[in-house]
Design an enzyme around this catalytic site. Structure first.
Site, PDB file in Angstrom:
ATOM      1  N   CYS A   1       0.868  -1.186   0.000  1.00 53.71           N
ATOM      2  CA  CYS A   1       0.000   0.000   0.000  1.00 53.71           C
ATOM      3  C   CYS A   1       0.901   1.231   0.000  1.00 53.71           C
ATOM      4  CB  CYS A   1      -0.975  -0.025   1.176  1.00 53.71           C
ATOM      5  SG  CYS A   1      -0.194  -0.030   2.803  1.00 53.71           S
TER       6      CYS A   1
ATOM      7  N   ARG B   1      -3.262  -0.665   5.465  1.00 54.49           N
ATOM      8  CA  ARG B   1      -3.856  -1.741   4.662  1.00 54.49           C
ATOM      9  C   ARG B   1      -2.956  -2.961   4.473  1.00 54.49           C
ATOM     10  NH1 ARG B   1      -5.233   2.158  -0.219  1.00 54.49           N
ATOM     11  NH2 ARG B   1      -3.327   3.064   0.655  1.00 54.49           N
TER      12      ARG B   1
ATOM     13  N   ASP C   1      -8.075   3.926   1.082  1.00 54.76           N
ATOM     14  CA  ASP C   1      -7.097   4.343   2.090  1.00 54.76           C
ATOM     15  C   ASP C   1      -7.849   4.801   3.345  1.00 54.76           C
ATOM     16  OD1 ASP C   1      -5.232   5.617   3.642  1.00 54.76           O
ATOM     17  OD2 ASP C   1      -4.309   6.729   2.000  1.00 54.76           O
TER      18      ASP C   1
END
Ligand code: 4NP
Length: 149
Positions: A9, A15, A122
């Site tokens: 990420c 994440r 996000d």
């Protein structure tokens, strides 16, 4: 030889640490090596975001020992598959690839499942609910990957 999978990420604190921990929880560590990295270098050496640690803990997965690292072009050689959480991560990774073979290792994580959403959003600026949504999306994709492996 183990299959080596890298989750990527931007920050490697929200994440991809979840993706690393979730896929590890569904696979045999003697057969599958899972790691994670971020395309940005803002949090190198840090533990995952406390909200990612908490949502993982809620589902019985411990990710607190992970340490943030930056994605490196060497990762193309060291991994068989590189999963990007969103299109921006995908572009950032591809920009570092030397050839078509390296590009072909990179996939969007959610391309493994049949849903309309193609990106793991996000959650950095979200509240806790964002982390729950992200957990569920990543969990579904990792379930599909684990079944295939
Ligand atoms: P991640 O979330 O890419 O899922 O780890 C982010 C974490 C930190 C930042 C951005 C996204 N940041 O800008 O510091």
């Amino acid at each position: 030889m183990k299959t080596r999978i890298l989750m990527v990420c931007l920050g490697n604190i929200c994440r991809s640490p979840l993706a690393e921990g979730i896929l590890q929880s569904k696979t045999n560590p003697e057969k599958i090596f899972v790691d994670s990295a971020g395309t940005g270098g803002y949090h190198i050496g840090n533990m995952p975001d406390i909200r990612s640690i908490a949502v993982a803990q809620k589902y019985g997965i411990d990710i607190h020992q992970q340490k943030c690292r930056k994605f490196s072009p060497k990762d193309f050689e060291n991994f068989d598959v590189i999963y990007a959480m969103d299109n921006s991560n995908y572009s950032n990774i591809i920009a570092l690839a030397k050839n078509k073979e390296e590009i072909s290792k990179v996939k969007l994580l959610l391309s493994e499942i049949n849903i309309e959403t193609k990106e793991v959003p996000d959650p950095y600026y979200d509240k806790d609910e964002g982390f729950e949504i992200v957990f569920q999306l990543i969990d579904k994709a990792c379930e599909a990957i684990a079944k295939k492996l």
